[in-house]
Scaffold this active site. Sequence first.
Site, PDB file in Angstrom:
ATOM      1  N   VAL A  42       0.822  -1.226   0.000  1.00 47.00           N
ATOM      2  CA  VAL A  42       0.000   0.000   0.000  1.00 47.00           C
ATOM      3  C   VAL A  42       0.850   1.268   0.000  1.00 47.00           C
ATOM      4  O   VAL A  42       0.345   2.348  -0.332  1.00 47.00           O
ATOM      5  CB  VAL A  42      -1.013   0.045   1.180  1.00 47.00           C
ATOM      6  CG1 VAL A  42      -2.001  -1.096   1.115  1.00 47.00           C
ATOM      7  CG2 VAL A  42      -0.306   0.091   2.527  1.00 47.00           C
TER       8      VAL A  42
ATOM      9  N   SER B 150      -6.354   2.768  15.723  1.00 45.45           N
ATOM     10  CA  SER B 150      -5.846   2.050  16.901  1.00 45.45           C
ATOM     11  C   SER B 150      -6.139   2.895  18.122  1.00 45.45           C
ATOM     12  O   SER B 150      -6.219   4.129  18.041  1.00 45.45           O
ATOM     13  CB  SER B 150      -4.336   1.859  16.795  1.00 45.45           C
ATOM     14  OG  SER B 150      -3.802   1.497  18.054  1.00 45.45           O
TER      15      SER B 150
ATOM     16  N   ILE C 224      -5.005  -6.743  20.455  1.00 49.26           N
ATOM     17  CA  ILE C 224      -5.689  -7.895  19.862  1.00 49.26           C
ATOM     18  C   ILE C 224      -4.672  -8.995  19.554  1.00 49.26           C
ATOM     19  O   ILE C 224      -3.556  -8.710  19.108  1.00 49.26           O
ATOM     20  CB  ILE C 224      -6.422  -7.481  18.552  1.00 49.26           C
ATOM     21  CG1 ILE C 224      -7.278  -6.221  18.773  1.00 49.26           C
ATOM     22  CG2 ILE C 224      -7.260  -8.631  18.005  1.00 49.26           C
ATOM     23  CD1 ILE C 224      -8.348  -6.323  19.845  1.00 49.26           C
TER      24      ILE C 224
ATOM     25  N   LYS D 285      -2.216   6.791  13.127  1.00 47.23           N
ATOM     26  CA  LYS D 285      -3.555   6.282  13.477  1.00 47.23           C
ATOM     27  C   LYS D 285      -4.499   7.416  13.903  1.00 47.23           C
ATOM     28  O   LYS D 285      -5.715   7.328  13.690  1.00 47.23           O
ATOM     29  CB  LYS D 285      -3.439   5.219  14.576  1.00 47.23           C
ATOM     30  CG  LYS D 285      -2.708   3.942  14.135  1.00 47.23           C
ATOM     31  CD  LYS D 285      -3.427   3.223  12.992  1.00 47.23           C
ATOM     32  CE  LYS D 285      -2.866   1.824  12.736  1.00 47.23           C
ATOM     33  NZ  LYS D 285      -3.538   1.138  11.628  1.00 47.23           N
TER      34      LYS D 285
ATOM     35  N   TYR E 270       3.419   5.670  15.113  1.00 47.92           N
ATOM     36  CA  TYR E 270       2.165   4.917  14.992  1.00 47.92           C
ATOM     37  C   TYR E 270       0.970   5.786  15.438  1.00 47.92           C
ATOM     38  O   TYR E 270      -0.067   5.827  14.778  1.00 47.92           O
ATOM     39  CB  TYR E 270       2.287   3.664  15.861  1.00 47.92           C
ATOM     40  CG  TYR E 270       1.219   2.614  15.683  1.00 47.92           C
ATOM     41  CD1 TYR E 270       1.197   1.792  14.551  1.00 47.92           C
ATOM     42  CD2 TYR E 270       0.259   2.394  16.668  1.00 47.92           C
ATOM     43  CE1 TYR E 270       0.235   0.793  14.409  1.00 47.92           C
ATOM     44  CE2 TYR E 270      -0.695   1.397  16.538  1.00 47.92           C
ATOM     45  CZ  TYR E 270      -0.704   0.598  15.404  1.00 47.92           C
ATOM     46  OH  TYR E 270      -1.652  -0.392  15.277  1.00 47.92           O
TER      47      TYR E 270
ATOM     48  N   ASN F  59      -6.876  -1.867   6.218  1.00 50.46           N
ATOM     49  CA  ASN F  59      -6.394  -2.579   7.400  1.00 50.46           C
ATOM     50  C   ASN F  59      -4.875  -2.732   7.494  1.00 50.46           C
ATOM     51  O   ASN F  59      -4.344  -2.929   8.585  1.00 50.46           O
ATOM     52  CB  ASN F  59      -7.076  -3.961   7.390  1.00 50.46           C
ATOM     53  CG  ASN F  59      -6.507  -4.925   8.400  1.00 50.46           C
ATOM     54  OD1 ASN F  59      -6.811  -4.821   9.586  1.00 50.46           O
ATOM     55  ND2 ASN F  59      -5.680  -5.862   7.949  1.00 50.46           N
TER      56      ASN F  59
ATOM     57  N   ALA G 155       0.806   9.054  15.424  1.00 56.12           N
ATOM     58  CA  ALA G 155       0.595  10.119  14.423  1.00 56.12           C
ATOM     59  C   ALA G 155      -0.235   9.591  13.260  1.00 56.12           C
ATOM     60  O   ALA G 155      -1.179  10.251  12.799  1.00 56.12           O
ATOM     61  CB  ALA G 155       1.937  10.651  13.928  1.00 56.12           C
TER      62      ALA G 155
HETATM   63  P1  NAP Z   1      -0.722  -8.258  11.288  1.00 51.86           P
HETATM   64  O1  NAP Z   1      -1.029  -9.559  11.934  1.00 51.86           O
HETATM   65  O2  NAP Z   1       0.694  -7.796  11.274  1.00 51.86           O
HETATM   66  O3  NAP Z   1      -1.315  -8.262   9.784  1.00 51.86           O
HETATM   67  C1  NAP Z   1      -1.154  -7.157   8.952  1.00 51.86           C
HETATM   68  C2  NAP Z   1      -0.754  -7.612   7.585  1.00 51.86           C
HETATM   69  O4  NAP Z   1      -0.522  -6.433   6.780  1.00 51.86           O
HETATM   70  C3  NAP Z   1       0.554  -8.406   7.559  1.00 51.86           C
HETATM   71  O5  NAP Z   1       0.465  -9.512   6.687  1.00 51.86           O
HETATM   72  C4  NAP Z   1       1.531  -7.371   7.069  1.00 51.86           C
HETATM   73  O6  NAP Z   1       2.725  -7.901   6.512  1.00 51.86           O
HETATM   74  C5  NAP Z   1       0.686  -6.639   6.056  1.00 51.86           C
HETATM   75  N1  NAP Z   1       1.302  -5.410   5.598  1.00 51.86           N
HETATM   76  C6  NAP Z   1       2.286  -4.683   6.194  1.00 51.86           C
HETATM   77  N2  NAP Z   1       2.661  -3.674   5.431  1.00 51.86           N
HETATM   78  C7  NAP Z   1       1.917  -3.721   4.303  1.00 51.86           C
HETATM   79  C8  NAP Z   1       1.874  -2.957   3.126  1.00 51.86           C
HETATM   80  N3  NAP Z   1       2.726  -1.937   2.932  1.00 51.86           N
HETATM   81  N4  NAP Z   1       0.975  -3.278   2.169  1.00 51.86           N
HETATM   82  C9  NAP Z   1       0.156  -4.343   2.338  1.00 51.86           C
HETATM   83  N5  NAP Z   1       0.185  -5.128   3.411  1.00 51.86           N
HETATM   84  C10 NAP Z   1       1.043  -4.825   4.403  1.00 51.86           C
HETATM   85  O7  NAP Z   1      -1.557  -7.078  11.952  1.00 51.86           O
HETATM   86  P2  NAP Z   1      -2.976  -7.076  12.738  1.00 51.86           P
HETATM   87  O8  NAP Z   1      -2.685  -7.151  14.178  1.00 51.86           O
HETATM   88  O9  NAP Z   1      -3.924  -8.000  12.098  1.00 51.86           O
HETATM   89  O10 NAP Z   1      -3.388  -5.557  12.458  1.00 51.86           O
HETATM   90  C11 NAP Z   1      -4.306  -5.151  11.455  1.00 51.86           C
HETATM   91  C12 NAP Z   1      -4.531  -3.661  11.613  1.00 51.86           C
HETATM   92  O11 NAP Z   1      -5.024  -3.398  12.936  1.00 51.86           O
HETATM   93  C13 NAP Z   1      -3.260  -2.815  11.459  1.00 51.86           C
HETATM   94  O12 NAP Z   1      -3.572  -1.606  10.811  1.00 51.86           O
HETATM   95  C14 NAP Z   1      -2.864  -2.529  12.900  1.00 51.86           C
HETATM   96  O13 NAP Z   1      -2.108  -1.346  13.013  1.00 51.86           O
HETATM   97  C15 NAP Z   1      -4.216  -2.410  13.549  1.00 51.86           C
HETATM   98  N6  NAP Z   1      -4.213  -2.638  14.982  1.00 51.86           N
HETATM   99  C16 NAP Z   1      -3.779  -3.827  15.515  1.00 51.86           C
HETATM  100  C17 NAP Z   1      -3.814  -4.013  16.898  1.00 51.86           C
HETATM  101  C18 NAP Z   1      -3.391  -5.295  17.529  1.00 51.86           C
HETATM  102  O14 NAP Z   1      -3.329  -5.338  18.774  1.00 51.86           O
HETATM  103  N7  NAP Z   1      -3.122  -6.370  16.809  1.00 51.86           N
HETATM  104  C19 NAP Z   1      -4.273  -2.981  17.719  1.00 51.86           C
HETATM  105  C20 NAP Z   1      -4.685  -1.781  17.143  1.00 51.86           C
HETATM  106  C21 NAP Z   1      -4.672  -1.626  15.775  1.00 51.86           C
HETATM  107  P3  NAP Z   1       4.056  -7.919   7.458  1.00 51.86           P
HETATM  108  O15 NAP Z   1       3.789  -8.915   8.546  1.00 51.86           O
HETATM  109  O16 NAP Z   1       5.127  -8.318   6.516  1.00 51.86           O
HETATM  110  O17 NAP Z   1       4.230  -6.521   8.005  1.00 51.86           O
END
Ligand code: NAP
Length: 248
Positions: free
Chosen positions: A56, A146, A191, A162, A158, A82, A160
């Site tokens: 992205v 987030s 999560i 979000k 992060y 996402n 900034a």
């Molecule tokens: P995750 O398990 O790391 O999954 C995110 C996926 O996005 C990974 O496969 C990642 O690849 C991929 N990605 C990274 N950079 C990308 C790019 N430039 N283009 C396309 N895909 C890309 O994360 P998640 O925990 O499911 O989080 C999903 C969303 O929720 C994120 O925006 C995160 O900031 C937000 N969030 C998560 C939490 C939490 O506690 N888990 C809390 C608040 C918000 P890589 O692994 O190679 O980076």
Amino acid sequence: MKLSDLKIIITGGAQGMGAYFATKLLEAGAQVAVGDVKDELLAQLPAGIHRRKLDVSNEADVVAFVAWANEQMGGLNGLVNNAGILRDGLLVKKDRATGAVTKLTTEQWNAVIGVNLTGATWMVREVVAKMVETEQKPGVIVNISSIARHGNRGQSNYTAAKAALAANTVTWSKEFAAFGIRVGAVAPGMIETPMTQGMNQKARDALVAAIPVGRVGVPEDIWLGVKFVLECDYFNGRTIDVDGGLSM
Ligand code: NAP
């Protein structure tokens, strides 16, 4: 909107919450196109989901992906924005033992802003441009922000990104109303996903102790928020914190 009427893109959907949302949407009868940098994991998604490598933060990639998804699904009316990364670090840190001062690096800053803010913004821009060009409406966008949007130690970059995404959820809800497109956001707390699995046990225990419901969230908790934003045609321009009551 009815979930079964959706032709929807999910970014960062090869694992974690994005993969969960994609599976739920497919089960509900939606057409789903998933993009992720981890193309080796895209192969493991359930059959029926359209999938393609996507970074992205690469503008040309975003333009090509949106055109491809529109073609694969025979239209486009939704986005779950996402994809996200962490590159945590204090802005300025002093080592207690050595007195050495270290700083958050330009690479840490640019990587997170590039994916979580610029990339997320390009996704919104291209999806909306495609919908407007092809006169598809109504539409809906769900930005994944987030709880760190309220500020969190060690996450200047992060936070900034979000916080900007939550603020622009308001901006875009106003700008795209004329096109029949709603924009909402969900801001998860902590999560259980691959993103949080690497966290050290001490930091994790301290965080869990600060969550009034007494547990880490699971993707289903956030899916309920995303589903609400997608389905409720009166929800627009707001961000829902789904965090178990956690205050950071
Ligand atoms: P995750 O398990 O790391 O999954 C995110 C996926 O996005 C990974 O496969 C990642 O690849 C991929 N990605 C990274 N950079 C990308 C790019 N430039 N283009 C396309 N895909 C890309 O994360 P998640 O925990 O499911 O989080 C999903 C969303 O929720 C994120 O925006 C995160 O900031 C937000 N969030 C998560 C939490 C939490 O506690 N888990 C809390 C608040 C918000 P890589 O692994 O190679 O980076």
